[in-house]
Every structure is written in structure tokens, then in C-alpha cells.
Motif scaffolding. Structure first.
Motif, mmCIF file in Angstrom:
data_model
loop_
_atom_site.group_PDB
_atom_site.id
_atom_site.type_symbol
_atom_site.label_atom_id
_atom_site.label_comp_id
_atom_site.label_asym_id
_atom_site.label_seq_id
_atom_site.Cartn_x
_atom_site.Cartn_y
_atom_site.Cartn_z
ATOM 1 N N MET A 1 26.103 -5.663 -4.619
ATOM 2 C CA MET A 1 25.209 -6.720 -5.052
ATOM 3 C C MET A 1 25.252 -7.891 -4.077
ATOM 4 S SD MET A 1 23.200 -6.984 -7.614
ATOM 5 C CE MET A 1 22.298 -8.130 -8.564
ATOM 6 N N GLY A 2 26.434 -8.190 -3.565
ATOM 7 C CA GLY A 2 26.593 -9.326 -2.660
ATOM 8 C C GLY A 2 25.894 -9.117 -1.334
ATOM 9 N N SER A 3 25.896 -7.871 -0.838
ATOM 10 C CA SER A 3 25.272 -7.624 0.464
ATOM 11 C C SER A 3 23.756 -7.716 0.372
ATOM 12 C CB SER A 3 25.713 -6.287 1.055
ATOM 13 O OG SER A 3 24.940 -5.228 0.576
ATOM 14 N N SER A 4 23.158 -7.358 -0.781
ATOM 15 C CA SER A 4 21.706 -7.475 -0.918
ATOM 16 C C SER A 4 21.292 -8.948 -0.945
ATOM 17 C CB SER A 4 21.199 -6.749 -2.159
ATOM 18 O OG SER A 4 21.693 -7.365 -3.330
ATOM 19 N N LEU A 5 22.143 -9.798 -1.503
ATOM 20 C CA LEU A 5 21.883 -11.241 -1.498
ATOM 21 C C LEU A 5 21.943 -11.782 -0.080
ATOM 22 C CD1 LEU A 5 21.368 -13.745 -3.254
ATOM 23 C CD2 LEU A 5 23.841 -14.039 -3.383
ATOM 24 N N VAL A 6 22.917 -11.330 0.684
ATOM 25 C CA VAL A 6 23.056 -11.739 2.083
ATOM 26 C C VAL A 6 21.841 -11.274 2.881
ATOM 27 C CG1 VAL A 6 24.405 -11.418 4.201
ATOM 28 C CG2 VAL A 6 25.575 -11.803 2.031
ATOM 29 N N ILE A 7 21.392 -10.046 2.628
ATOM 30 C CA ILE A 7 20.227 -9.508 3.332
ATOM 31 C C ILE A 7 18.981 -10.327 3.006
ATOM 32 C CG2 ILE A 7 18.649 -7.525 3.498
ATOM 33 C CD1 ILE A 7 21.096 -5.707 3.288
ATOM 34 N N LYS A 8 18.817 -10.710 1.744
ATOM 35 C CA LYS A 8 17.659 -11.531 1.358
ATOM 36 C C LYS A 8 17.689 -12.882 2.064
ATOM 37 C CE LYS A 8 16.224 -9.706 -3.065
ATOM 38 N NZ LYS A 8 15.863 -9.997 -4.437
ATOM 39 N N LEU A 10 19.174 -13.535 4.889
ATOM 40 C CA LEU A 10 18.902 -13.287 6.307
ATOM 41 C C LEU A 10 17.415 -13.024 6.549
ATOM 42 C CD1 LEU A 10 21.968 -11.097 7.333
ATOM 43 C CD2 LEU A 10 21.462 -13.419 8.098
ATOM 44 N N GLN A 11 16.761 -12.318 5.624
ATOM 45 C CA GLN A 11 15.322 -12.068 5.767
ATOM 46 C C GLN A 11 14.528 -13.368 5.666
ATOM 47 O OE1 GLN A 11 14.859 -9.005 2.775
ATOM 48 N NE2 GLN A 11 14.813 -7.384 4.340
ATOM 49 N N HIS A 12 14.962 -14.242 4.791
ATOM 50 C CA HIS A 12 14.323 -15.561 4.669
ATOM 51 C C HIS A 12 14.521 -16.353 5.968
ATOM 52 C CE1 HIS A 12 12.707 -19.093 2.707
ATOM 53 N NE2 HIS A 12 13.786 -19.784 3.071
ATOM 54 N N ILE A 120 20.714 -7.912 10.056
ATOM 55 C CA ILE A 120 20.093 -7.275 8.885
ATOM 56 C C ILE A 120 20.201 -5.754 8.998
ATOM 57 C CG2 ILE A 120 17.874 -6.823 7.715
ATOM 58 C CD1 ILE A 120 17.113 -9.745 8.327
ATOM 59 N N GLN A 121 19.900 -5.245 10.190
ATOM 60 C CA GLN A 121 19.961 -3.791 10.396
ATOM 61 C C GLN A 121 21.380 -3.261 10.185
ATOM 62 O OE1 GLN A 121 18.295 -3.374 14.306
ATOM 63 N NE2 GLN A 121 16.179 -3.320 13.551
ATOM 64 N N SER A 122 22.354 -3.991 10.698
ATOM 65 C CA SER A 122 23.742 -3.517 10.553
ATOM 66 C C SER A 122 24.167 -3.557 9.082
ATOM 67 C CB SER A 122 24.696 -4.323 11.423
ATOM 68 O OG SER A 122 24.821 -5.651 10.950
ATOM 69 N N LEU A 123 23.734 -4.590 8.343
ATOM 70 C CA LEU A 123 24.071 -4.663 6.919
ATOM 71 C C LEU A 123 23.381 -3.548 6.133
ATOM 72 C CD1 LEU A 123 23.989 -8.507 6.235
ATOM 73 C CD2 LEU A 123 25.978 -7.005 6.124
ATOM 74 N N GLN A 124 22.106 -3.254 6.503
ATOM 75 C CA GLN A 124 21.388 -2.193 5.813
ATOM 76 C C GLN A 124 21.994 -0.825 6.131
ATOM 77 O OE1 GLN A 124 17.354 -3.043 7.078
ATOM 78 N NE2 GLN A 124 16.899 -4.135 5.183
ATOM 79 N N ALA A 125 22.443 -0.649 7.376
ATOM 80 C CA ALA A 125 23.086 0.612 7.760
ATOM 81 C C ALA A 125 24.399 0.785 6.998
ATOM 82 C CB ALA A 125 23.330 0.635 9.270
#
Length: 130
Positions: A1-8, A10-12, A120-125
Motif C-alpha cells: 500500500m505504501g509503495s502505491s502512495l509513493v508512486i502516485k 512521484l506521478q504527480h 517510478i519504473q523501478s518502483l513499479q518493477a
């Protein structure tokens, strides 16, 4: 859950950086347009100066003021054109310096954008592996 928040987040951040980059690119394009206009004016004024130099000392020079041609002293006309050339040249130098500064900012913004994308790519991977 925490990594999806970080990704959001970063996308912002990525969107903001992309918007900043687009704005800077528009400013660079405006700079190019203004420089182009001044370059044309400089060429026209240099041509006028050459024509004035071809005139004899007692030659007539007329200046268009509104719809009327007004006689002007040759020395005064020469001085005015030289001042205009000086001013336009100074503006071109200023615009060139501004352009270099904006291009440096553009490069640093592109680097920042790339770093955020890679993160973002590394977190998604990492999330896909989990």
C-alpha cells in the motif's frame, strides 16, 4: 500500500515537472521569434546605413513620419541609424544570454524528469515482482 502512495506522489511530481518543461519550451520558442524579428531589423538598418554612406554630403534624406516625408539632416539620419543598430545588437546579445540560460534550465528539467520516470519504473518493477 505504501509503495502505491509513493508512486502516485512521484506521478504527480512527474506531471508538474513536465508542465514546467512545456512552459520553458514555449518561452524558448518565443525567444527565437523575437530574435528572428530583431535579426531582420538589424539587417534592414545595416542596409539603410550602407545607403546613407553612398550619399554625397549635400544629398537629401527624408524620413517618413506618419503620412508625411520630412527632410532630415544626413548626419542626424546617420546617427539615428547607428543608434538603432547599437540598440538592436544589444538586444540580440541579451536575448542570446537569456536563451542560453533557458536552455540550461531545460536540460536540468529534462534530467529531473528522467530521474523521476526511472524511479517510478523501478518502483513499479519492484511491485510487479512482489
Amino acid at each position: 500500500m505504501g509503495s502505491s502512495l509513493v508512486i502516485k506522489e512521484l506521478q504527480h511530481d512527474l506531471e508538474n515537472k513536465a508542465n514546467d518543461l512545456r512552459k520553458l519550451q514555449k518561452d524558448i520558442a518565443k525567444n527565437h521569434e523575437v530574435r528572428k524579428k530583431y535579426t531582420v531589423q538589424l539587417g534592414e538598418n545595416e542596409l539603410v546605413l550602407k545607403e546613407l554612406e553612398l550619399l554625397k554630403k549635400d544629398g537629401n534624406v527624408y524620413k517618413l513620419i506618419g503620412p508625411v516625408l520630412v527632410k532630415q539632416d544626413l548626419a542626424e539620419a546617420n546617427a539615428n541609424v547607428r543608434k538603432r543598430i547599437e540598440y538592436i545588437s544589444a538586444e540580440l546579445k541579451r536575448l542570446e544570454a537569456t536563451l542560453q540560460d533557458m536552455e540550461e534550465k531545460q536540460n536540468s528539467k529534462k534530467e529531473g524528469l528522467l530521474k523521476v520516470q526511472q524511479r517510478i519504473q523501478s518502483l513499479q518493477a519492484g511491485k510487479a515482482k512482489a
